[in-house]
Write an enzyme that holds these catalytic residues in place. Structure first.
Site, PDB file in Angstrom:
ATOM      1  N   HIS A 177      19.636 -36.057  -6.193  1.00  0.00           N
ATOM      2  CA  HIS A 177      19.010 -36.573  -4.976  1.00  0.00           C
ATOM      3  C   HIS A 177      17.487 -36.433  -5.023  1.00  0.00           C
ATOM      4  O   HIS A 177      16.829 -36.465  -3.992  1.00  0.00           O
ATOM      5  CB  HIS A 177      19.595 -35.877  -3.745  1.00  0.00           C
ATOM      6  CG  HIS A 177      21.071 -36.152  -3.589  1.00  0.00           C
ATOM      7  ND1 HIS A 177      21.558 -37.363  -3.181  1.00  0.00           N
ATOM      8  CD2 HIS A 177      22.156 -35.385  -3.854  1.00  0.00           C
ATOM      9  CE1 HIS A 177      22.887 -37.334  -3.173  1.00  0.00           C
ATOM     10  NE2 HIS A 177      23.273 -36.137  -3.587  1.00  0.00           N
ATOM     11  N   GLU A 210      19.083 -16.370  -7.788  1.00  0.00           N
ATOM     12  CA  GLU A 210      18.585 -15.057  -8.196  1.00  0.00           C
ATOM     13  C   GLU A 210      18.017 -15.110  -9.625  1.00  0.00           C
ATOM     14  O   GLU A 210      16.981 -14.515  -9.909  1.00  0.00           O
ATOM     15  CB  GLU A 210      19.708 -14.015  -8.075  1.00  0.00           C
ATOM     16  CG  GLU A 210      19.349 -12.604  -8.506  1.00  0.00           C
ATOM     17  CD  GLU A 210      18.199 -11.981  -7.714  1.00  0.00           C
ATOM     18  OE1 GLU A 210      17.723 -12.582  -6.742  1.00  0.00           O
ATOM     19  OE2 GLU A 210      17.764 -10.883  -8.111  1.00  0.00           O
ATOM     20  N   TRP A 236      -3.013  -2.633  -1.472  1.00  0.00           N
ATOM     21  CA  TRP A 236      -2.622  -4.009  -1.834  1.00  0.00           C
ATOM     22  C   TRP A 236      -3.361  -4.886  -0.849  1.00  0.00           C
ATOM     23  O   TRP A 236      -3.041  -4.903   0.336  1.00  0.00           O
ATOM     24  CB  TRP A 236      -1.105  -4.136  -1.699  1.00  0.00           C
ATOM     25  CG  TRP A 236      -0.522  -5.399  -2.221  1.00  0.00           C
ATOM     26  CD1 TRP A 236      -0.151  -5.671  -3.508  1.00  0.00           C
ATOM     27  CD2 TRP A 236      -0.170  -6.579  -1.475  1.00  0.00           C
ATOM     28  NE1 TRP A 236       0.388  -6.923  -3.603  1.00  0.00           N
ATOM     29  CE2 TRP A 236       0.384  -7.508  -2.375  1.00  0.00           C
ATOM     30  CE3 TRP A 236      -0.289  -6.937  -0.131  1.00  0.00           C
ATOM     31  CZ2 TRP A 236       0.826  -8.762  -1.980  1.00  0.00           C
ATOM     32  CZ3 TRP A 236       0.146  -8.191   0.267  1.00  0.00           C
ATOM     33  CH2 TRP A 236       0.703  -9.084  -0.664  1.00  0.00           C
ATOM     34  N   LYS A 292       6.697  -3.802  -4.200  1.00  0.00           N
ATOM     35  CA  LYS A 292       8.115  -3.433  -4.132  1.00  0.00           C
ATOM     36  C   LYS A 292       8.631  -3.520  -2.709  1.00  0.00           C
ATOM     37  O   LYS A 292       9.726  -3.982  -2.464  1.00  0.00           O
ATOM     38  CB  LYS A 292       8.291  -2.017  -4.689  1.00  0.00           C
ATOM     39  CG  LYS A 292       9.738  -1.540  -4.725  1.00  0.00           C
ATOM     40  CD  LYS A 292      10.556  -2.347  -5.715  1.00  0.00           C
ATOM     41  CE  LYS A 292      12.005  -1.929  -5.759  1.00  0.00           C
ATOM     42  NZ  LYS A 292      12.835  -2.966  -6.425  1.00  0.00           N
ATOM     43  N   LYS A 352      14.227 -14.090 -10.566  1.00  0.00           N
ATOM     44  CA  LYS A 352      13.941 -13.047 -11.553  1.00  0.00           C
ATOM     45  C   LYS A 352      12.966 -13.573 -12.588  1.00  0.00           C
ATOM     46  O   LYS A 352      11.992 -12.930 -12.941  1.00  0.00           O
ATOM     47  CB  LYS A 352      15.229 -12.594 -12.281  1.00  0.00           C
ATOM     48  CG  LYS A 352      16.146 -11.698 -11.517  1.00  0.00           C
ATOM     49  CD  LYS A 352      15.718 -10.245 -11.435  1.00  0.00           C
ATOM     50  CE  LYS A 352      14.888  -9.928 -10.261  1.00  0.00           C
ATOM     51  NZ  LYS A 352      15.410  -9.985  -8.944  1.00  0.00           N
ATOM     52  N   ASN A 367      -1.613   1.929   5.934  1.00  0.00           N
ATOM     53  CA  ASN A 367      -0.738   0.839   5.491  1.00  0.00           C
ATOM     54  C   ASN A 367      -0.459  -0.031   6.700  1.00  0.00           C
ATOM     55  O   ASN A 367      -0.229   0.491   7.789  1.00  0.00           O
ATOM     56  CB  ASN A 367       0.603   1.363   4.973  1.00  0.00           C
ATOM     57  CG  ASN A 367       0.473   2.109   3.673  1.00  0.00           C
ATOM     58  OD1 ASN A 367      -0.612   2.187   3.112  1.00  0.00           O
ATOM     59  ND2 ASN A 367       1.583   2.648   3.206  1.00  0.00           N
ATOM     60  N   GLY A 368      -0.417  -1.341   6.492  1.00  0.00           N
ATOM     61  CA  GLY A 368      -0.117  -2.247   7.599  1.00  0.00           C
ATOM     62  C   GLY A 368      -1.317  -3.127   7.907  1.00  0.00           C
ATOM     63  O   GLY A 368      -2.231  -3.265   7.079  1.00  0.00           O
ATOM     64  N   CYS A 393       0.821  -1.208   0.000  1.00  0.00           N
ATOM     65  CA  CYS A 393       0.000   0.000   0.000  1.00  0.00           C
ATOM     66  C   CYS A 393       0.859   1.265   0.000  1.00  0.00           C
ATOM     67  O   CYS A 393       1.996   1.244   0.475  1.00  0.00           O
ATOM     68  CB  CYS A 393      -0.873   0.031   1.234  1.00  0.00           C
ATOM     69  SG  CYS A 393      -1.869  -1.438   1.441  1.00  0.00           S
ATOM     70  N   ARG A 421       5.018   0.294  -6.230  1.00  0.00           N
ATOM     71  CA  ARG A 421       5.041  -0.529  -5.025  1.00  0.00           C
ATOM     72  C   ARG A 421       4.089  -1.718  -5.126  1.00  0.00           C
ATOM     73  O   ARG A 421       4.183  -2.645  -4.336  1.00  0.00           O
ATOM     74  CB  ARG A 421       4.625   0.318  -3.814  1.00  0.00           C
ATOM     75  CG  ARG A 421       5.600   1.407  -3.469  1.00  0.00           C
ATOM     76  CD  ARG A 421       4.981   2.390  -2.501  1.00  0.00           C
ATOM     77  NE  ARG A 421       4.642   1.772  -1.240  1.00  0.00           N
ATOM     78  CZ  ARG A 421       5.386   1.832  -0.141  1.00  0.00           C
ATOM     79  NH1 ARG A 421       6.516   2.477  -0.165  1.00  0.00           N
ATOM     80  NH2 ARG A 421       5.000   1.266   0.970  1.00  0.00           N
ATOM     81  N   GLU A 433       9.349 -14.327 -11.073  1.00  0.00           N
ATOM     82  CA  GLU A 433       8.548 -13.206 -10.574  1.00  0.00           C
ATOM     83  C   GLU A 433       8.014 -12.309 -11.683  1.00  0.00           C
ATOM     84  O   GLU A 433       6.939 -11.741 -11.546  1.00  0.00           O
ATOM     85  CB  GLU A 433       9.276 -12.397  -9.494  1.00  0.00           C
ATOM     86  CG  GLU A 433      10.438 -11.567  -9.943  1.00  0.00           C
ATOM     87  CD  GLU A 433      11.071 -10.769  -8.790  1.00  0.00           C
ATOM     88  OE1 GLU A 433      10.387 -10.399  -7.846  1.00  0.00           O
ATOM     89  OE2 GLU A 433      12.279 -10.512  -8.873  1.00  0.00           O
TER      90      GLU A 433
HETATM   91  O1  M6R Z   1      13.620  -4.190   0.103  1.00  0.00           O
HETATM   92  P1  M6R Z   1      14.196  -5.531   0.395  1.00  0.00           P
HETATM   93  O2  M6R Z   1      15.537  -5.760  -0.224  1.00  0.00           O
HETATM   94  O3  M6R Z   1      14.197  -5.853   1.858  1.00  0.00           O
HETATM   95  O4  M6R Z   1      13.197  -6.548  -0.299  1.00  0.00           O
HETATM   96  C1  M6R Z   1      13.363  -7.934  -0.192  1.00  0.00           C
HETATM   97  C2  M6R Z   1      12.513  -8.661  -1.186  1.00  0.00           C
HETATM   98  O5  M6R Z   1      11.166  -8.370  -0.997  1.00  0.00           O
HETATM   99  C3  M6R Z   1      12.900  -8.324  -2.630  1.00  0.00           C
HETATM  100  O6  M6R Z   1      14.242  -8.584  -2.879  1.00  0.00           O
HETATM  101  C4  M6R Z   1      12.042  -9.140  -3.601  1.00  0.00           C
HETATM  102  O7  M6R Z   1      12.368 -10.502  -3.505  1.00  0.00           O
HETATM  103  C5  M6R Z   1      12.175  -8.632  -5.030  1.00  0.00           C
HETATM  104  N1  M6R Z   1      10.902  -8.721  -5.675  1.00  0.00           N
HETATM  105  C6  M6R Z   1      13.116  -9.412  -5.849  1.00  0.00           C
HETATM  106  O8  M6R Z   1      13.190  -8.946  -7.159  1.00  0.00           O
END
Ligand code: M6R
Length: 609
Positions: free
Chosen positions: A504, A481, A75, A604, A485, A101-102, A2, A27, A488
């Site tokens: 395994h 990673e 959100w 975000k 990527k 927010n929260g 949010c 976000r 997501e």
């Molecule tokens: O702001 P942060 O680095 O703490 O965020 C951590 C994760 O939420 C963030 O890296 C998330 O996995 C991204 N979507 C990855 O691209």
């Protein structure tokens, strides 16, 4: 997650609120709304869907007059994304509007209580209880009602409050969810994120937990939870507004991938002087560093993947045990932490709630906290004993790229600086690693100039429904990673495996046509990795190899296509290998027509547990 924006001043509020909400779009959200005071009452427009739809509805109403208001992007947590569940929420008499927010954890009990007094709720949200409870407690003194509500609610919140009886002021309050106040000439703004306000002002302050702010056009008062005045330090934000714009690129993600050479350069260069790494920002004594029993790395998502790479790097350089924990697990695993533990907390946003909670737990258990953070002044940065900022600038795409790369660079700086202090690295090795680090920006440029090759490979492989990333050691960390990527932003199923672990169990999923991305740049384990590549190849997998230029022909003999990065110091390999992985994910998602900068269900900055 949010987003909140608020304005009180002399200009018409609605366009400022809508523009602020647009800047918060990155976000992640599913609905949006605004509330503006005008002509004795509060007008609310809110809708499921995009800001564009909200702006259109505001326009259909002839715009909203009024110079004070609140905006929100939601959100969904409690209650599905819908018009009625969108914020702002208003009290039953329509006189108080709230954005939040929260999560209000005890909302069900409060809702039941209010219903027993005859209050009828319009939405399914936890937030509405705040608006209704404010009306319940309000007896002509808004601040008094706010403090009563804050003492009654439990959970995390950043709140913006507008009351038709006090039409010259906004109230803001925070606990565990970020909130920023911005100061201008004849106006004040509030926002959950600095990008929403930098167009209007660069003078900001960050509310701390338990604080309440009262904003009028010309004044700002901040109080603690008992309404005692608090002096706040103002900070100047020097992010450029252009950094939060696409600058000719189709997506922020591609722009941010392309910015990596500069971001890494900006992060390392000020910290290298006369052939040595100098971390002026830190005050960890030699005796403290030498006395360390272990380093506990705590992070989420891609930042956790940086942690996975950091384990190999820091253990190699410092000869101290390094444990890497997912922040969401750390708090609940009874972690073994003492005064001789250094908690290394990694976060782009500096606001990830799981990471923040784990930081607090590590401190409570006696650890000192060093954080690597991108957002200056964020909560994690402020609560750490030492902070090293990544100078990546604002990162807008939900999928992190330049923040990841700069986090890795900071890990390398820490490794070098601490190794020097602790005497765990010879002069020659130190020099070689430092020189390799300084070469990274130029090598990153070189990789980026060959991005058409990656686009071509993405066009060949984009239809594979399932992808496996395999590698050993640092290659494995990069595979984690690369896989994140891809999944997501393109919504393809993908998994990363330590190459030696495949047999395994998971190798049973490999069949003719399965796509395997084999990361094989790590020299010390190269032969071992290639044996695993042969195993998947002989089961019919399509294999895309990634390695360093000198090993290209050896890899090329086994795999279908080979991507290369320039050779670097073995410990710096992730910094280069990750870029083709980012580009591959980007181009695959592009071919699938995905909403690359704002992938479905993602946010975000993850500010709820
Ligand atoms: O702001 P942060 O680095 O703490 O965020 C951590 C994760 O939420 C963030 O890296 C998330 O996995 C991204 N979507 C990855 O691209």
């Amino acid at each position: 997650m949010c987003g909140i924006v608020g304005y009180v001043g002399r200009e018409t509020a609605a366009p400022i609120l809508l523009e602020g909400l647009r800047r918060l779009e990155y976000r992640g959200y599913d609905s949006a709304g605004v509330a503006v005071y005008n002509d004795g009452g509060i007008q609310v427009v809110k809708t499921k869907g995009r800001i564009q739809a909200l702006a259109q509805q505001v326009e259909e109403r002839g715009g909203l007059a009024g110079t004070i208001g609140l905006g929100h992007t939601r959100w969904a947590t409690h209650g599905a994304p819908s018009d009625v569940n969108s914020h702002p929420h208003v009290s039953a008499n329509g006189r108080i509007a709230v954005v939040h927010n929260g999560i209000i954890e005890n909302y069900a009990e409060i809702r039941e209580f209010l219903q027993s007094t005859g209050v009828r709720f319009a939405s399914e949200t936890d937030t509405e209880v705040v608006a209704q409870l404010l009306e319940y407690y309000y007896r002509g003194n808004l601040l008094d009602a706010v403090t009563k509500v804050l003492h009654r609610i439990q959970g995390a919140y950043a709140l913006g409050i507008l009351c038709a009886d006090c039409p010259d002021r906004l109230i803001a309050a925070r606990k565990d969810s970020p909130l920023i106040l911005g100061f201008g000439d004849g106006f004040h703004v509030l926002a959950s994120d600095v990008t929403a306000v930098i167009e209007h002002t660069r003078e900001v302050c960050y509310l701390d937990d338990g604080e309440i702010a009262e904003l009028t056009a010309d004044h700002c008062w901040v109080y603690d939870a008992y309404l005692r005045p608090v002096e706040k330090e103002r900070r100047h934000v020097d992010w450029e507004i252009s950094a939060a714009e696409k600058g000719g690129y189709e997506h922020f993600m591609l722009k941010e991938i392309m910015e990596q050479p500069k971001a890494v350069h900006d992060t390392i260069t000020p910290r290298i002087r006369d052939g040595a790494v100098v971390l002026d920002e830190l005050e960890f004594s030699t005796s403290y560093l030498k006395s360390l029993e272990k380093i506990y790395i705590i992070a989420c998502g891609s930042s956790y993947h940086v942690g996975m790479a950091a384990k190999y790097v820091l253990e190699a350089l410092l000869r101290k045990p390094v444990e890497v924990a997912l922040a969401s697990e750390f708090r609940y695993c009874n972690p073994i932490v003492s005064e001789r533990t250094l908690a290394l907390v990694i976060s782009q946003s500096g606001e990830t709630i799981d990471t923040l909670a784990a930081l607090r737990e590590a401190k409570r258990l006696g650890a000192r906290v060093l954080s690597i953070v991108n957002v200056v002044g964020s909560t994690i940065a402020r609560e750490s004993d030492g902070v090293l900022y990544t100078w990546a600038g604002p990162e807008i795409a939900v999928a992190t790229t330049k923040a990841y790369s700069t986090q890795l660079a900071v890990v390398d700086l820490i490794g070098l600086a601490f190794a020097k202090t602790m005497g765990t690295l010879g002069d020659e090795e130190y020099k070689a690693l430092l020189e390799a680090l300084e070469r990274l920006p130029q090598q990153l440029e070189e990789i980026l100039t060959h991005r058409e090759q990656i686009q071509y490979l993405a066009s060949i492989y984009f239809n594979h429904p399932s992808v496996f990333f395999i590698g050993r050691n640092l290659d494995y960390a990069v595979g984690l990673e690369g896989s994140l990527k891809l999944k997501e932003i393109s919504y393809l199923h993908s998994e990363a495996y330590a190459a030696g672990e495949l047999k395994h169990g998971t190798i049973s999923l490999i069949e003719p046509g399965t796509l395997v991305v084999a990361l094989a740049g790590c020299r010390p384990v190269f032969e071992k990795t290639m044996s695993n590549v042969v195993e998947v190849k002989s089961r019919g997998a399509d294999v895309l190899g990634l390695t360093i230029a000198p090993l290209e022909s050896a890899v090329g003999k086994v795999v279908d296509y080979t991507l290369t990065v320039p050779e670097t110091h073995p410990l710096l390999l992730p910094s280069l290998e990750v870029v083709p992985m980012q580009l591959f994910a980007y181009y695959v998602a592009l071919m699938h027509g995905c909403d690359i900068d704002k992938p479905r269900n993602l946010a975000k900055s993850v500010t709820v547990e």
